[in-house]
Design a protein around this motif. Structure first.
Motif, PDB file in Angstrom:
ATOM      1  N   GLY A 203      15.516 -33.539 -43.384  1.00  0.00           N
ATOM      2  CA  GLY A 203      16.607 -32.976 -42.626  1.00  0.00           C
ATOM      3  C   GLY A 203      16.991 -31.565 -42.991  1.00  0.00           C
ATOM      4  O   GLY A 203      17.561 -30.858 -42.187  1.00  0.00           O
ATOM      5  N   GLN A 204      16.687 -31.104 -44.208  1.00  0.00           N
ATOM      6  CA  GLN A 204      17.136 -29.778 -44.623  1.00  0.00           C
ATOM      7  C   GLN A 204      18.615 -29.603 -44.289  1.00  0.00           C
ATOM      8  O   GLN A 204      19.033 -28.625 -43.713  1.00  0.00           O
ATOM      9  CB  GLN A 204      16.305 -28.687 -43.933  1.00  0.00           C
ATOM     10  N   GLY A 205      19.437 -30.600 -44.605  1.00  0.00           N
ATOM     11  CA  GLY A 205      20.844 -30.562 -44.257  1.00  0.00           C
ATOM     12  C   GLY A 205      21.213 -31.723 -43.363  1.00  0.00           C
ATOM     13  O   GLY A 205      22.364 -32.106 -43.295  1.00  0.00           O
ATOM     14  N   GLY A 206      20.260 -32.287 -42.686  1.00  0.00           N
ATOM     15  CA  GLY A 206      20.504 -33.527 -41.983  1.00  0.00           C
ATOM     16  C   GLY A 206      20.691 -33.400 -40.494  1.00  0.00           C
ATOM     17  O   GLY A 206      20.773 -32.312 -39.932  1.00  0.00           O
ATOM     18  N   ALA A 207      20.752 -34.551 -39.862  1.00  0.00           N
ATOM     19  CA  ALA A 207      20.973 -34.646 -38.425  1.00  0.00           C
ATOM     20  C   ALA A 207      21.791 -35.894 -38.153  1.00  0.00           C
ATOM     21  O   ALA A 207      21.718 -36.879 -38.884  1.00  0.00           O
ATOM     22  CB  ALA A 207      19.652 -34.711 -37.674  1.00  0.00           C
ATOM     23  N   ARG A 208      22.573 -35.828 -37.082  1.00  0.00           N
ATOM     24  CA  ARG A 208      23.382 -36.963 -36.666  1.00  0.00           C
ATOM     25  C   ARG A 208      23.190 -37.178 -35.177  1.00  0.00           C
ATOM     26  O   ARG A 208      23.263 -36.226 -34.394  1.00  0.00           O
ATOM     27  CB  ARG A 208      24.853 -36.727 -36.976  1.00  0.00           C
ATOM     28  N   ILE A 209      22.934 -38.425 -34.804  1.00  0.00           N
ATOM     29  CA  ILE A 209      22.701 -38.780 -33.421  1.00  0.00           C
ATOM     30  C   ILE A 209      23.788 -39.749 -32.988  1.00  0.00           C
ATOM     31  O   ILE A 209      24.025 -40.757 -33.666  1.00  0.00           O
ATOM     32  CB  ILE A 209      21.318 -39.447 -33.238  1.00  0.00           C
ATOM     33  N   ASP A 210      24.471 -39.441 -31.897  1.00  0.00           N
ATOM     34  CA  ASP A 210      25.470 -40.332 -31.327  1.00  0.00           C
ATOM     35  C   ASP A 210      25.090 -40.607 -29.885  1.00  0.00           C
ATOM     36  O   ASP A 210      24.770 -39.672 -29.138  1.00  0.00           O
ATOM     37  CB  ASP A 210      26.865 -39.695 -31.360  1.00  0.00           C
TER      38      ASP A 210
ATOM     39  N   GLY B 202      18.275 -47.192 -45.299  1.00  0.00           N
ATOM     40  CA  GLY B 202      16.927 -47.180 -45.842  1.00  0.00           C
ATOM     41  C   GLY B 202      16.312 -45.807 -45.813  1.00  0.00           C
ATOM     42  O   GLY B 202      16.999 -44.797 -45.972  1.00  0.00           O
ATOM     43  N   LYS B 203      14.999 -45.788 -45.585  1.00  0.00           N
ATOM     44  CA  LYS B 203      14.253 -44.534 -45.549  1.00  0.00           C
ATOM     45  C   LYS B 203      13.316 -44.547 -44.354  1.00  0.00           C
ATOM     46  O   LYS B 203      12.900 -45.608 -43.885  1.00  0.00           O
ATOM     47  CB  LYS B 203      13.452 -44.334 -46.834  1.00  0.00           C
ATOM     48  N   ILE B 204      12.994 -43.346 -43.895  1.00  0.00           N
ATOM     49  CA  ILE B 204      12.044 -43.195 -42.804  1.00  0.00           C
ATOM     50  C   ILE B 204      11.014 -42.147 -43.191  1.00  0.00           C
ATOM     51  O   ILE B 204      11.344 -41.143 -43.832  1.00  0.00           O
ATOM     52  CB  ILE B 204      12.765 -42.783 -41.498  1.00  0.00           C
ATOM     53  N   GLY B 205       9.773 -42.409 -42.854  1.00  0.00           N
ATOM     54  CA  GLY B 205       8.699 -41.442 -43.055  1.00  0.00           C
ATOM     55  C   GLY B 205       7.991 -41.203 -41.736  1.00  0.00           C
ATOM     56  O   GLY B 205       7.788 -42.142 -40.956  1.00  0.00           O
ATOM     57  N   ILE B 206       7.648 -39.963 -41.484  1.00  0.00           N
ATOM     58  CA  ILE B 206       6.912 -39.606 -40.270  1.00  0.00           C
ATOM     59  C   ILE B 206       5.646 -38.881 -40.690  1.00  0.00           C
ATOM     60  O   ILE B 206       5.700 -37.878 -41.407  1.00  0.00           O
ATOM     61  CB  ILE B 206       7.744 -38.704 -39.342  1.00  0.00           C
ATOM     62  N   ARG B 207       4.508 -39.416 -40.261  1.00  0.00           N
ATOM     63  CA  ARG B 207       3.218 -38.809 -40.592  1.00  0.00           C
ATOM     64  C   ARG B 207       2.481 -38.471 -39.312  1.00  0.00           C
ATOM     65  O   ARG B 207       2.365 -39.294 -38.403  1.00  0.00           O
ATOM     66  CB  ARG B 207       2.381 -39.764 -41.446  1.00  0.00           C
ATOM     67  N   THR B 208       2.017 -37.238 -39.246  1.00  0.00           N
ATOM     68  CA  THR B 208       1.159 -36.806 -38.147  1.00  0.00           C
ATOM     69  C   THR B 208      -0.192 -36.421 -38.738  1.00  0.00           C
ATOM     70  O   THR B 208      -0.417 -36.553 -39.935  1.00  0.00           O
ATOM     71  CB  THR B 208       1.776 -35.614 -37.386  1.00  0.00           C
ATOM     72  N   ALA B 209      -1.081 -35.906 -37.902  1.00  0.00           N
ATOM     73  CA  ALA B 209      -2.397 -35.510 -38.396  1.00  0.00           C
ATOM     74  C   ALA B 209      -2.300 -34.386 -39.412  1.00  0.00           C
ATOM     75  O   ALA B 209      -3.161 -34.236 -40.273  1.00  0.00           O
ATOM     76  CB  ALA B 209      -3.288 -35.090 -37.229  1.00  0.00           C
ATOM     77  N   SER B 210      -1.219 -33.596 -39.352  1.00  0.00           N
ATOM     78  CA  SER B 210      -1.130 -32.417 -40.221  1.00  0.00           C
ATOM     79  C   SER B 210       0.088 -32.399 -41.139  1.00  0.00           C
ATOM     80  O   SER B 210       0.170 -31.553 -42.028  1.00  0.00           O
ATOM     81  CB  SER B 210      -1.119 -31.147 -39.371  1.00  0.00           C
ATOM     82  N   GLU B 211       1.046 -33.320 -40.952  1.00  0.00           N
ATOM     83  CA  GLU B 211       2.280 -33.248 -41.732  1.00  0.00           C
ATOM     84  C   GLU B 211       2.746 -34.638 -42.144  1.00  0.00           C
ATOM     85  O   GLU B 211       2.388 -35.638 -41.521  1.00  0.00           O
ATOM     86  CB  GLU B 211       3.392 -32.563 -40.929  1.00  0.00           C
ATOM     87  N   ASN B 212       3.576 -34.643 -43.203  1.00  0.00           N
ATOM     88  CA  ASN B 212       4.164 -35.875 -43.705  1.00  0.00           C
ATOM     89  C   ASN B 212       5.582 -35.561 -44.163  1.00  0.00           C
ATOM     90  O   ASN B 212       5.776 -34.696 -45.020  1.00  0.00           O
ATOM     91  CB  ASN B 212       3.322 -36.427 -44.857  1.00  0.00           C
ATOM     92  N   HIS B 213       6.590 -36.243 -43.581  1.00  0.00           N
ATOM     93  CA  HIS B 213       7.984 -35.970 -43.902  1.00  0.00           C
ATOM     94  C   HIS B 213       8.730 -37.270 -44.153  1.00  0.00           C
ATOM     95  O   HIS B 213       8.388 -38.310 -43.584  1.00  0.00           O
ATOM     96  CB  HIS B 213       8.667 -35.201 -42.764  1.00  0.00           C
ATOM     97  N   ASN B 214       9.772 -37.196 -45.011  1.00  0.00           N
ATOM     98  CA  ASN B 214      10.585 -38.364 -45.351  1.00  0.00           C
ATOM     99  C   ASN B 214      12.058 -37.996 -45.302  1.00  0.00           C
ATOM    100  O   ASN B 214      12.430 -36.834 -45.501  1.00  0.00           O
ATOM    101  CB  ASN B 214      10.244 -38.868 -46.758  1.00  0.00           C
ATOM    102  N   ALA B 215      12.908 -39.000 -45.060  1.00  0.00           N
ATOM    103  CA  ALA B 215      14.352 -38.787 -45.064  1.00  0.00           C
ATOM    104  C   ALA B 215      15.061 -40.103 -45.306  1.00  0.00           C
ATOM    105  O   ALA B 215      14.499 -41.182 -45.097  1.00  0.00           O
ATOM    106  CB  ALA B 215      14.811 -38.182 -43.740  1.00  0.00           C
TER     107      ALA B 215
END
Length: 199
Positions: free
Chosen positions: A84-91, A51-64
């Motif tokens: 991600g500007q290239g992405g991230a992977r969490i294990d 799916g998709k994720i969005g993160i919103r703070t008082a000053s920024e809004n980002h999606n991935a």
């Protein structure tokens, strides 16, 4: 540095059979009672979500874009796209967590909570998120739950508010298709385009 911070925030917030989504039309009767849904979703410890994720703070809004693969205690989460500007992977698993961000040195910690505390300076109930994202309260913590026709609408737990805005139907079970997780000026929005979960 700002992109790295947002990636770390997204990574920390996201830690811890195959059927596509079919949105539930309005006024469709819920086939299974809430207690049955709760027990089945609580027991489901292996699943995938795209799916998709969005993160919103008082000053920024980002999606991935988001891919989450949970196999019992092991999880693998991939973020890609504008955020991600290239992405991230969490294990991660019970022995520790590693985050690989494009162009950065890998980060490791014994627990996702510790990693978040070390990198961001504040904590998030990381171990609750796999339950919240499935539409159920995390076990072992008090909560307030508002229901509407056997579907959760709003969950308050550990001082976070989770609002369930849309559901999908899989074998008579209702899985969140859109939810928000918020506290103070931070809001996380998750849109599930495809669930793969044996129920």
């Amino acid at each position: 540095m700002r992109v790295r911070f947002i990636l770390l925030l997204a990574a920390a917030l996201l830690l811890t059979g195959c059927t596509g989504l079919s949105t539930i039309p309005e006024n469709t009767p819920i086939e299974r009672p809430w207690e049955e849904q709760y027990q089945a979703l609580l027991a489901a410890d292996s699943w995938q979500l795209r799916g998709k994720i969005g993160i919103r703070t008082a000053s920024e809004n980002h999606n991935a874009s988001l891919f989450w693969d949970q196999l019992q205690q092991h999880y693998q989460i991939e973020l890609s796209g504008p955020l991600g500007q290239g992405g991230a992977r969490i294990d991660g698993n019970d022995e520790g967590i590693t985050i690989n961000i494009a162009g950065e040195e890998p980060l490791w910690a014994a627990t996702p909570e510790l990693l978040m505390e070390q990198t961001l300076g504040w904590q998030f109930p990381v171990r609750d998120l796999p339950y919240w994202i499935k539409g159920i309260p995390a076990p072992g913590h008090p909560y307030e739950l508002s229901m509407n026709q056997q579907q959760p609408q709003k969950l308050i737990q550990n001082n976070w508010e989770i609002n369930y805005l849309r559901f999908s139907n899989q074998n008579g079970y209702q899985l969140p298709q859109k939810l928000t997780i918020s506290r103070n000026d931070l809001r996380l929005t998750i849109i599930a385009k495809e669930w793969q979960i044996p129920l």
